[in-house]
Scaffold this motif. Structure first.
Motif, PDB file in Angstrom:
ATOM      1  N   UNK A 169       1.267  -1.394  -0.046  1.00 44.02           N
ATOM      2  CA  UNK A 169      -0.418   0.183  -0.685  1.00 44.02           C
ATOM      3  C   UNK A 169       0.253   1.083   0.265  1.00 44.02           C
ATOM      4  N   UNK A 170       1.538   1.202   0.706  1.00 44.71           N
ATOM      5  CA  UNK A 170       2.820   2.574   0.677  1.00 44.71           C
ATOM      6  C   UNK A 170       3.300   2.509  -0.647  1.00 44.71           C
ATOM      7  N   UNK A 171       3.814   2.244  -0.688  1.00 42.79           N
ATOM      8  CA  UNK A 171       5.009   1.850  -2.178  1.00 42.79           C
ATOM      9  C   UNK A 171       3.538   2.935  -3.349  1.00 42.79           C
ATOM     10  N   UNK A 172       2.972   1.847  -3.753  1.00 48.89           N
ATOM     11  CA  UNK A 172       1.326   2.361  -3.849  1.00 48.89           C
ATOM     12  C   UNK A 172       1.447   3.839  -4.130  1.00 48.89           C
ATOM     13  N   UNK A 173       0.628   4.106  -2.958  1.00 45.18           N
ATOM     14  CA  UNK A 173       0.513   5.231  -3.139  1.00 45.18           C
ATOM     15  C   UNK A 173       1.289   6.634  -2.659  1.00 45.18           C
ATOM     16  N   UNK A 216      -7.469  -5.353  -5.311  1.00 43.06           N
ATOM     17  CA  UNK A 216      -6.870  -6.148  -4.822  1.00 43.06           C
ATOM     18  C   UNK A 216      -7.839  -5.566  -3.471  1.00 43.06           C
ATOM     19  N   UNK A 217      -8.657  -4.827  -4.271  1.00 51.05           N
ATOM     20  CA  UNK A 217      -9.972  -4.324  -2.826  1.00 51.05           C
ATOM     21  C   UNK A 217      -9.091  -3.034  -1.527  1.00 51.05           C
ATOM     22  N   UNK A 218      -8.525  -3.029  -1.810  1.00 54.73           N
ATOM     23  CA  UNK A 218      -8.051  -2.063  -1.757  1.00 54.73           C
ATOM     24  C   UNK A 218      -8.439  -0.207  -1.446  1.00 54.73           C
ATOM     25  N   UNK A 219      -8.962  -0.171  -2.786  1.00 49.78           N
ATOM     26  CA  UNK A 219      -9.447   1.659  -2.635  1.00 49.78           C
ATOM     27  C   UNK A 219     -11.021   1.127  -4.182  1.00 49.78           C
ATOM     28  N   UNK A 258     -14.238  -0.406  -5.390  1.00 47.55           N
ATOM     29  CA  UNK A 258     -13.997  -1.278  -6.578  1.00 47.55           C
ATOM     30  C   UNK A 258     -14.575  -0.276  -7.314  1.00 47.55           C
ATOM     31  N   UNK A 259     -15.023   0.877  -8.157  1.00 48.07           N
ATOM     32  CA  UNK A 259     -15.483   1.470  -9.652  1.00 48.07           C
ATOM     33  C   UNK A 259     -13.671   1.403  -9.964  1.00 48.07           C
ATOM     34  N   UNK A 260     -13.016   1.750  -9.509  1.00 46.85           N
ATOM     35  CA  UNK A 260     -11.747   2.101  -9.961  1.00 46.85           C
ATOM     36  C   UNK A 260     -11.079   1.641 -10.471  1.00 46.85           C
ATOM     37  N   UNK A 261     -11.538  -0.742  -9.859  1.00 49.26           N
ATOM     38  CA  UNK A 261     -11.015  -1.521 -10.234  1.00 49.26           C
ATOM     39  C   UNK A 261     -11.900  -2.312 -12.195  1.00 49.26           C
ATOM     40  N   UNK A 262     -12.660  -1.652 -12.414  1.00 54.33           N
ATOM     41  CA  UNK A 262     -12.924  -2.097 -13.051  1.00 54.33           C
ATOM     42  C   UNK A 262     -12.935  -1.669 -15.254  1.00 54.33           C
ATOM     43  N   UNK A 263     -12.920  -2.464 -15.714  1.00 50.23           N
ATOM     44  CA  UNK A 263     -12.808  -1.912 -17.480  1.00 50.23           C
ATOM     45  C   UNK A 263     -13.552  -1.560 -17.881  1.00 50.23           C
ATOM     46  N   UNK A 264     -14.100  -0.299 -18.837  1.00 50.07           N
ATOM     47  CA  UNK A 264     -14.355  -0.362 -19.915  1.00 50.07           C
ATOM     48  C   UNK A 264     -14.926  -1.652 -20.811  1.00 50.07           C
ATOM     49  N   UNK A 265     -16.715  -1.760 -21.014  1.00 45.50           N
ATOM     50  CA  UNK A 265     -17.071  -3.054 -22.380  1.00 45.50           C
ATOM     51  C   UNK A 265     -16.618  -2.899 -22.795  1.00 45.50           C
ATOM     52  N   UNK A 312      -8.788   0.571   3.329  1.00 48.69           N
ATOM     53  CA  UNK A 312      -7.836  -0.602   2.135  1.00 48.69           C
ATOM     54  C   UNK A 312      -8.063  -2.059   3.021  1.00 48.69           C
ATOM     55  N   UNK A 313      -7.540  -1.954   4.849  1.00 47.04           N
ATOM     56  CA  UNK A 313      -7.243  -3.048   5.132  1.00 47.04           C
ATOM     57  C   UNK A 313      -8.595  -3.650   6.197  1.00 47.04           C
ATOM     58  N   UNK A 314      -9.749  -2.778   5.540  1.00 47.11           N
ATOM     59  CA  UNK A 314     -11.096  -3.753   5.892  1.00 47.11           C
ATOM     60  C   UNK A 314     -11.585  -4.176   3.865  1.00 47.11           C
ATOM     61  N   UNK A 315     -11.128  -3.646   3.321  1.00 43.37           N
ATOM     62  CA  UNK A 315     -11.883  -4.322   1.722  1.00 43.37           C
ATOM     63  C   UNK A 315     -10.846  -5.373   1.493  1.00 43.37           C
ATOM     64  N   UNK A 316      -9.683  -5.033   1.961  1.00 49.11           N
ATOM     65  CA  UNK A 316      -8.542  -6.353   1.201  1.00 49.11           C
ATOM     66  C   UNK A 316      -8.911  -7.757   0.730  1.00 49.11           C
TER      67      UNK A 316
END
Length: 493
Positions: free
Chosen positions: A111-115, A357-360, A362-369, A476-480
């Motif tokens: 998470x730290x390095x991703x941020x 990975x659930x740390x943000x 879910x809308x940011x983890x979807x792709x356009x169809x 993040x820690x709760x939705x991982x």
């Protein structure tokens, strides 16, 4: 906080992504080969660090010895680039150093390095867009088109005087415009973006060759004396410390390696193609940087580069090739587009991986169809990057980006060492030669350049990471996703 709660948090922080597990493409299309990766690397790497920061680093820190600064940055980058190549073959997923840290050092470090990478790419794209706007203004002035300087500068920049008082800019609107246009292109698809990048990289390299060829006969040897200006008594202001400070600043120029590794999940054969893309683009860019900075500091005295974010335009003025001036500026403007494009691409893929990975959310983890791109990520960063470009000057943006890059490189080198110990028998398509020597050298060289940066840059980084830890603790820690797969490792309320 009771003992059980602390133990649960510790287990959550240390849970690791499994190395070698099948990768979920999540809608991303595998269309990139080694040539496209090298073009992305060169496209992201050759830009503001060469055309703009060369003058800033030479004028304020290293003088003509900025050539040494580029070489030092290249050596450190080569160490890190080799480590990236090994990890990219083992973990061929979108996310770059974020995924590598998550798999080797645990979720909290991931998470730290991703941020940190979010800061690196967002601020980097903003810095390049500011430089693009300055060159665009210079070109428009030559064509007789004069826009209001206040609409092409941040509120922290003085654009003139009125009644004896300095007049500051309002917002850098051209920088905002280019970010919006390229973000919309990236939403359309990775194939279309890669084709445009290849075109503008070709234009950019043509411009660089033209400047070198036309500038060599007009170099003034006296501009190289003293090659290493004596230190003024202030750390980082010429002398050896100035070379190190300049190396830390121009390390921003090698940002392209991170960008290449972020598209591993869109590469046809990442285990083979990633090392080729990483090291091939490094070799090309290093030769270009050292040659170009040699010519630039020979054409323009380093004292005249202080605060000049468009030193190439100044250098061309030292030659009789009037026809080349406008062409060079136009080529540079086109070249900057590839840098901004790849940085915007990289930051969206980091955010996408973290959301996947659930740390943000879910809308940011979807792709356009249809397009196969993370549209929500692009829209979000179009807004954030645009605000930074509109209201902050390039010098502060560049320093913030450099320290983020260096921290990412340190973590990648550490990740290689950790996985060598934890999983020594894991198949590696590419292995860094020399055992632990190169990862250790990469860590030390990057740390030296990090220490050379000013205290305010460090404070900004620490502040950003603190904000990130708050976000991770709240969400993040709760939705991982890994925590849901391994419920025993989830922290309990």
């Amino acid at each position: 906080m009771n003992t059980n709660r602390r133990a649960g948090l510790l287990r959550a922080w240390l849970r690791r992504l499994p190395v070698g597990a099948p990768t979920d493409d999540a809608g991303l299309k595998r269309v990139l080969g080694p040539a496209s990766l090298m073009a992305l690397g060169v496209g992201a790497t050759i830009g503001a660090g060469l055309f703009s920061l060369t003058g800033i680093a030479a004028g304020s820190n290293a003088g003509p010895a900025v050539i040494i600064s580029f070489a030092l940055a290249a050596i450190a980058c080569a160490f890190a680039g080799l480590c990236y190549g090994e990890l990219a073959g083992m973990l061929p997923a979108a996310g770059s150093a974020y995924v590598y840290a998550y798999a080797s050092l645990g979720e909290l470090m991931g998470w730290i390095i991703g941020w940190d990478l979010v800061l690196e790419y967002t601020v980097g794209a903003s810095a390049v867009s500011v430089s693009w706007a300055r060159y665009m203004r210079s070109l428009l002035d030559e064509w007789g088109i004069h826009l209001s300087p206040r609409l092409m500068a941040s509120p922290f920049e003085v654009v003139g005087m009125a009644d004896g008082q300095p007049v500051h800019g309002l917002a850098n609107l051209p920088a905002v415009f280019v970010i919006m246009a390229l973000s919309l292109l990236l939403m359309r698809g990775i194939s279309e973006s890669a084709r445009m990048n290849a075109i503008v990289v070709a234009i950019k390299l043509t411009v660089i060759v033209a400047v070198i060829a036309c500038g060599l006969p007009y170099i003034r040897v006296e501009n190289y004396t003293p090659f290493i200006p004596p230190n003024t008594g202030e750390f980082g202001h010429y002398g050896i410390s100035g070379i190190l400070r300049a190396a830390g600043t121009v390390f921003f120029a090698y940002l392209g390696f991170d960008a290449v590794s972020t598209v591993a999940q869109e590469t046809r054969n990442p285990g083979r193609d990633m090392p080729i893309g990483l090291m091939g683009s490094l070799a090309i860019c290093t030769v270009v940087y050292i040659t170009f900075s040699f010519v630039l500091t020979g054409l323009v005295n380093y004292h005249d580069m202080i605060g000049d974010a468009a030193p190439v335009a100044t250098a061309i003025d030292q030659t009789p090739f009037g026809w080349l001036k406008a062409a060079v500026k136009l080529g540079i403007i086109c070249g900057f587009l590839s840098v901004i494009l790849v940085l915007l691409l990289g930051q969206s893929r980091i955010f996408f991986a973290m959301a996947r990975d659930g740390l943000l959310p879910p809308m940011f983890g979807r792709t356009h169809h249809n397009w196969g791109t993370p549209v929500a990520c692009h829209l979000f960063f179009m807004a954030v990057t645009g605000v930074l470009a509109a209201f902050l000057p390039i010098e502060q943006l560049a320093h913030m980006t450099s320290i983020g890059t260096l921290l990412a490189f340190v973590i990648v080198c550490v990740g290689v060492m950790v996985l060598r110990v934890r999983e020594p028998d894991r198949p590696r398509v590419f292995r860094v030669p020399g055992g632990m020597v190169i990862p250790v050298a990469g860590i030390l060289s990057c740390l030296v350049m990090m220490v050379s940066l000013d205290a305010l840059t460090w404070l900004r980084l620490v502040g950003w990471l603190v904000i990130g830890l708050v976000v991770y603790g709240i969400y993040g820690v709760r939705h991982s996703r890994l925590g849901k797969v391994m419920p025993a490792m989830r922290p309990k309320d």
